[in-house]
Design an enzyme around this catalytic site. Structure first.
Site, PDB file in Angstrom:
ATOM      1  N   HIS A  96      12.234  10.773  34.671  1.00 13.79           N
ATOM      2  CA  HIS A  96      10.889  11.325  34.814  1.00 13.79           C
ATOM      3  C   HIS A  96       9.830  10.616  33.973  1.00 13.79           C
ATOM      4  O   HIS A  96       8.641  10.877  34.159  1.00 13.79           O
ATOM      5  CB  HIS A  96      10.884  12.820  34.487  1.00 13.79           C
ATOM      6  CG  HIS A  96      10.017  13.605  35.436  1.00 13.79           C
ATOM      7  ND1 HIS A  96      10.110  14.977  35.596  1.00 13.79           N
ATOM      8  CD2 HIS A  96       9.029  13.210  36.262  1.00 13.79           C
ATOM      9  CE1 HIS A  96       9.210  15.383  36.483  1.00 13.79           C
ATOM     10  NE2 HIS A  96       8.544  14.331  36.921  1.00 13.79           N
ATOM     11  N   ASP A 119       9.806  21.538  37.781  1.00 16.42           N
ATOM     12  CA  ASP A 119      10.760  21.022  36.796  1.00 16.42           C
ATOM     13  C   ASP A 119      11.296  22.187  35.975  1.00 16.42           C
ATOM     14  O   ASP A 119      10.594  23.195  35.785  1.00 16.42           O
ATOM     15  CB  ASP A 119      10.000  20.031  35.891  1.00 16.42           C
ATOM     16  CG  ASP A 119      10.883  19.070  35.105  1.00 16.42           C
ATOM     17  OD1 ASP A 119      10.422  17.943  34.844  1.00 16.42           O
ATOM     18  OD2 ASP A 119      12.034  19.434  34.752  1.00 16.42           O
ATOM     19  N   HIS A 121      11.788  21.668  32.962  1.00 18.20           N
ATOM     20  CA  HIS A 121      11.203  21.236  31.694  1.00 18.20           C
ATOM     21  C   HIS A 121       9.724  20.897  31.859  1.00 18.20           C
ATOM     22  O   HIS A 121       9.288  20.493  32.934  1.00 18.20           O
ATOM     23  CB  HIS A 121      11.933  19.990  31.180  1.00 18.20           C
ATOM     24  CG  HIS A 121      13.413  20.093  31.207  1.00 18.20           C
ATOM     25  ND1 HIS A 121      14.182  19.652  32.273  1.00 18.20           N
ATOM     26  CD2 HIS A 121      14.300  20.603  30.323  1.00 18.20           C
ATOM     27  CE1 HIS A 121      15.465  19.870  32.027  1.00 18.20           C
ATOM     28  NE2 HIS A 121      15.567  20.453  30.855  1.00 18.20           N
ATOM     29  N   ASP A 123       8.168  18.485  29.970  1.00 18.17           N
ATOM     30  CA  ASP A 123       8.003  17.034  29.782  1.00 18.17           C
ATOM     31  C   ASP A 123       6.652  16.709  29.172  1.00 18.17           C
ATOM     32  O   ASP A 123       5.990  15.742  29.578  1.00 18.17           O
ATOM     33  CB  ASP A 123       8.195  16.296  31.112  1.00 18.17           C
ATOM     34  CG  ASP A 123       9.605  16.453  31.661  1.00 18.17           C
ATOM     35  OD1 ASP A 123      10.465  16.973  30.930  1.00 18.17           O
ATOM     36  OD2 ASP A 123       9.837  16.058  32.815  1.00 18.17           O
ATOM     37  N   HIS A 136      11.334  10.478  28.809  1.00 22.15           N
ATOM     38  CA  HIS A 136      11.312  11.328  30.014  1.00 22.15           C
ATOM     39  C   HIS A 136      10.997  12.781  29.659  1.00 22.15           C
ATOM     40  O   HIS A 136      10.770  13.592  30.556  1.00 22.15           O
ATOM     41  CB  HIS A 136      12.603  11.200  30.823  1.00 22.15           C
ATOM     42  CG  HIS A 136      13.768  12.000  30.299  1.00 22.15           C
ATOM     43  ND1 HIS A 136      14.714  12.539  31.132  1.00 22.15           N
ATOM     44  CD2 HIS A 136      14.146  12.306  29.035  1.00 22.15           C
ATOM     45  CE1 HIS A 136      15.621  13.176  30.413  1.00 22.15           C
ATOM     46  NE2 HIS A 136      15.300  13.045  29.141  1.00 22.15           N
ATOM     47  N   ASP A 227      11.098  17.140  39.727  1.00 21.76           N
ATOM     48  CA  ASP A 227      12.333  16.821  39.004  1.00 21.76           C
ATOM     49  C   ASP A 227      13.433  17.617  39.683  1.00 21.76           C
ATOM     50  O   ASP A 227      13.345  18.842  39.768  1.00 21.76           O
ATOM     51  CB  ASP A 227      12.171  17.249  37.536  1.00 21.76           C
ATOM     52  CG  ASP A 227      13.332  16.810  36.661  1.00 21.76           C
ATOM     53  OD1 ASP A 227      13.082  16.464  35.496  1.00 21.76           O
ATOM     54  OD2 ASP A 227      14.487  16.808  37.136  1.00 21.76           O
ATOM     55  N   ASP A 229      16.045  18.657  38.759  1.00 17.74           N
ATOM     56  CA  ASP A 229      16.650  19.709  37.925  1.00 17.74           C
ATOM     57  C   ASP A 229      15.847  21.004  37.935  1.00 17.74           C
ATOM     58  O   ASP A 229      16.231  21.986  37.287  1.00 17.74           O
ATOM     59  CB  ASP A 229      16.927  19.231  36.486  1.00 17.74           C
ATOM     60  CG  ASP A 229      15.685  19.008  35.639  1.00 17.74           C
ATOM     61  OD1 ASP A 229      15.756  18.166  34.732  1.00 17.74           O
ATOM     62  OD2 ASP A 229      14.642  19.658  35.850  1.00 17.74           O
ATOM     63  N   GLU A 272      15.266  12.037  38.693  1.00 16.61           N
ATOM     64  CA  GLU A 272      16.360  12.555  37.876  1.00 16.61           C
ATOM     65  C   GLU A 272      17.661  12.822  38.630  1.00 16.61           C
ATOM     66  O   GLU A 272      18.522  13.522  38.113  1.00 16.61           O
ATOM     67  CB  GLU A 272      15.921  13.779  37.058  1.00 16.61           C
ATOM     68  CG  GLU A 272      14.771  13.482  36.084  1.00 16.61           C
ATOM     69  CD  GLU A 272      15.210  12.824  34.760  1.00 16.61           C
ATOM     70  OE1 GLU A 272      16.420  12.564  34.583  1.00 16.61           O
ATOM     71  OE2 GLU A 272      14.343  12.562  33.916  1.00 16.61           O
TER      72      GLU A 272
END
Ligand SMILES: N/C(=N\O)NCCC[NH3+]
Ligand SMILES: [Mn+2]
Ligand SMILES: [Mn+2]
Ligand SMILES: [Mn+2]
Length: 314
Positions: A96, A119, A121, A123, A136, A227, A229, A272
């Site tokens: 990312h 995401d 996260h 980031d 990332h 992302d 994830d 990712e």
């Protein structure tokens, strides 16, 4: 609709090998043919050729800085070229940290834009707030005007200028946010729909509020940075930092369907995917096919079906 595909086989924003295999895995799963079959014009711009940076000592805690800076400068140029050709840019990662170049290049081409960051996260650690030094986990801090004073001079990053306003950023799917990131999100008043809000409101309300919030500041081109994830690891396990309690397959697709229907989707990142993080072949297949389905939804595929404009019953 038309898509310009850019492969970004890059992993230096984080320490785990394998994520550089994402672009070719997603292509091999048939992305371009599926886009064509659903009536989308497609041009494949190939994979960005990244410079092989040999001496890349940490700068403070920040790791692999020169490689990440160089890669994102090249990616930015590639995205600008795709936008100049009039396509919606599709950047296949890679980790990312590549959002730095993707969003910078998009903004260089279209000017002011809004960002929807899907995401687990945020980031948004700065180079000085990051525990790990992996870039990332930091890309948004390099891009926001409001955090410019928090980004030190970094080698191979002199090309980068911030290009996103905090009020033009919306997060969906957050469930693993560091204290420093949470502080930044509150300080800058960034709009966040964490998994708590997804549970509370439901994904359709989340997307309705996201689009209302963004269009209140003018209908800017949308940059969707996805992302993998963000989706629950039971569906997309092959990724570097999986976090339980993610978006269902259906929620993930709905987000893409909704943004596609705004007609404002101007660039998409899908990042990712790391095949080396799976236990089985099925783990890889499930993750990669979900990535493909998310991208097809970005380009107008609907679960209720589609038909060509000029279709006539025989
Ligand atoms: N997948 C990750 N970002 O989206 N990992 C880095 C961030 C961990 N705080
Ligand atoms: Mn991310
Ligand atoms: Mn993530
Ligand atoms: Mn990650």
């Amino acid at each position: 609709r038309s898509a310009g595909i850019i492969g970004a086989p890059f992993s230096r924003g984080q320490p785990r090998g394998g994520v550089e295999r994402g672009p070719d895995l997603i292509r091999a799963a048939g992305l371009l043919n599926r886009l064509h079959e659903q009536g989308c014009a497609v041009k494949d711009y190939g994979n960005v050729a990244f410079e092989d940076v040999v001496q890349d000592e940490p700068v403070g805690l920040v790791k692999r800085v020169r490689a990440v800076g160089s890669a994102n400068q090249r990616l930015s140029e590639a995205v600008q070229a795709v936008k100049r050709d009039g396509h919606t840019s599709v950047m296949l990662g890679g980790d990312h940290s590549l959002a730095i170049g993707s969003i910078h290049g998009h903004s260089a081409a279209v000017g002011d834009l809004s960002v929807v960051w899907v995401d687990a996260h945020a980031d948004i650690n700065t180079p000085l707030s990051s525990y790990t030094g992996n870039i990332h986990g930091q890309p948004m801090s390099y891009l926001l005007h409001e955090l410019h004073t928090k980004i030190p001079v970094l080698p191979n990053f002199s090309w980068l200028k911030p290009c996103v306003w905090a009020k033009d950023l919306v997060y969906v799917g957050l469930r693993d946010v560091d204290p420093a990131e949470h502080y930044i999100l509150k300080l800058l008043g960034v709009k966040v729909f964490s998994m708590s809000e997804v549970d509370q409101l439901g994904v359709s309300r989340v997307m309705e509020e996201t689009c209302d919030y963004l269009s209140a500041r003018g209908k800017k081109p949308i940059h969707l940075s996805y992302d993998i994830d963000a989706i629950d690891p039971s569906v997309t396990p092959v990724t570097g930092t999986p976090v339980a309690g993610g978006l269902t397959y259906r929620e993930g697709v709905y987000i893409a369907e909704h943004l596609s229907q705004t007609g404002l989707l101007s660039a998409v990142d899908l990042v990712e995917v790391n095949p080396l993080r799976g236990q089985t072949e099925e783990d890889v297949r499930s993750t990669v096919s979900t990535a493909v389905e998310l991208l097809l939804a970005c380009f107008g595929r609907l679960r209720g079906g589609n038909h060509p404009l000029d279709y006539r019953l025989p």
